[in-house]
Design a protein around this motif. Sequence first.
Motif, PDB file in Angstrom:
ATOM      1  N   SER A  10       5.764  -2.631   7.135  1.00 54.24           N
ATOM      2  CA  SER A  10       4.272  -1.815   7.417  1.00 54.24           C
ATOM      3  C   SER A  10       3.601  -2.665   6.174  1.00 54.24           C
ATOM      4  N   CYS A  11       2.520  -3.346   6.430  1.00 51.71           N
ATOM      5  CA  CYS A  11       1.956  -4.094   5.293  1.00 51.71           C
ATOM      6  C   CYS A  11       1.382  -3.349   4.182  1.00 51.71           C
ATOM      7  N   LYS A  14       3.272   1.428   1.721  1.00 51.21           N
ATOM      8  CA  LYS A  14       4.683   1.449   1.092  1.00 51.21           C
ATOM      9  C   LYS A  14       5.711   2.384   1.749  1.00 51.21           C
ATOM     10  N   CYS A  15       6.473   1.705   2.774  1.00 51.05           N
ATOM     11  CA  CYS A  15       7.347   2.415   3.206  1.00 51.05           C
ATOM     12  C   CYS A  15       8.427   1.213   3.774  1.00 51.05           C
ATOM     13  N   SER A  16       9.457   1.734   4.494  1.00 53.69           N
ATOM     14  CA  SER A  16      10.192   0.544   5.098  1.00 53.69           C
ATOM     15  C   SER A  16      10.608  -0.723   4.399  1.00 53.69           C
ATOM     16  N   THR A  41      -0.419  -1.084   9.042  1.00 53.92           N
ATOM     17  CA  THR A  41      -0.141  -0.132   8.192  1.00 53.92           C
ATOM     18  C   THR A  41       1.194   0.818   8.808  1.00 53.92           C
ATOM     19  N   HIS A  42       1.668   1.761   8.207  1.00 53.96           N
ATOM     20  CA  HIS A  42       2.579   2.527   8.916  1.00 53.96           C
ATOM     21  C   HIS A  42       1.807   3.382   9.907  1.00 53.96           C
ATOM     22  N   TYR A  49      -3.940   0.877  13.585  1.00 51.85           N
ATOM     23  CA  TYR A  49      -3.012  -0.261  13.249  1.00 51.85           C
ATOM     24  C   TYR A  49      -2.677  -0.927  14.168  1.00 51.85           C
ATOM     25  N   THR A  50      -2.072  -2.421  13.623  1.00 48.68           N
ATOM     26  CA  THR A  50      -1.588  -3.187  14.632  1.00 48.68           C
ATOM     27  C   THR A  50      -0.129  -2.828  14.797  1.00 48.68           C
TER      28      THR A  50
END
Length: 280
Positions: A10-11, A14-16, A41-42, A49-50
């Motif tokens: 997820s660009c 801040k996760c994954s 994004t997440h 989001y894409t």
Amino acid sequence: MRVLAINDISCVGKCSLTVALPIISASGVTCDILPTAILSTHTGGFSGYTFRDLSEDIPAMLAQWKTLGLQYDIIISGYLGSISQIEMVKAIKRDFLKEGGLMIVDPVMGDNGVLYSHFDQKFVEEMKGLCRTADVIVPNLTEACFLTDTAFASVTEKDYPAILAKLKALCPRPSVTGCDVTGADGTKSYVFYTDEKGNGKSYATQKIEGAFHGAGDVYASALVGCLARGVDTDSAVRIAAEFTTDSIRQTALDGTEARYGLNSESQMYAYLKALDGAAK
Ligand code: PXL
């Protein structure tokens, strides 16, 4: 020590993998990555989001890795975009986890009692199957409820040990985060977990009010970092839980929007000092 982190990128938010890679690498071990999807994004708290599913690319990536003879001491899986990706993770465990290695599954599916977008009951059933192949699972309380067919809304603090016991039917070493307990001295956030010997235990940190996105990813990544450095489960849970709580506390102080994730960067040095003190 070689770790493989299977998760999405997820660009923004801040996760994954944008959390797993820096934390696991900083812990002092090699962290290779297998991105399951790329999102702008997440999905929690953003719209528009894409989402590019990378399932089609993965077989060729794995085929090349096989020619390199890659084998992992630890594999951690996180956000999986489809049931076929769950099957893919099971195959990756068979082909790439060293004999005696550790399979860790973060059954990323939901929070605050609800499933994230894109997930349904069928996915939950398949995720139970993936958890059965794991040595360690790290659900939050919502995910633990879905995995044990427990109604989240009716859960009270008395139910946490029973939920942990039910999870042990799926996997020998579950660790459930976000178990709130209110006492005379306020509310604490507990991790209910099982140690290497199968003993059910809990560890409490200060509860910081609010919903903070990406906290589960910070906790899981720090736990992996500690286990990869040979830290025992009790210390690993303590260090990962304190790092996550310190990151949440700093994020609350910063006043940033919860959907942009935790300020774990500011707590990294303290995390590494604690890890170094406990590492073998
Ligand atoms: O933090 C869990 C997570 C991981 N990856 C994606 C998500 C979420 C939670 O919303 O949307 C894509």
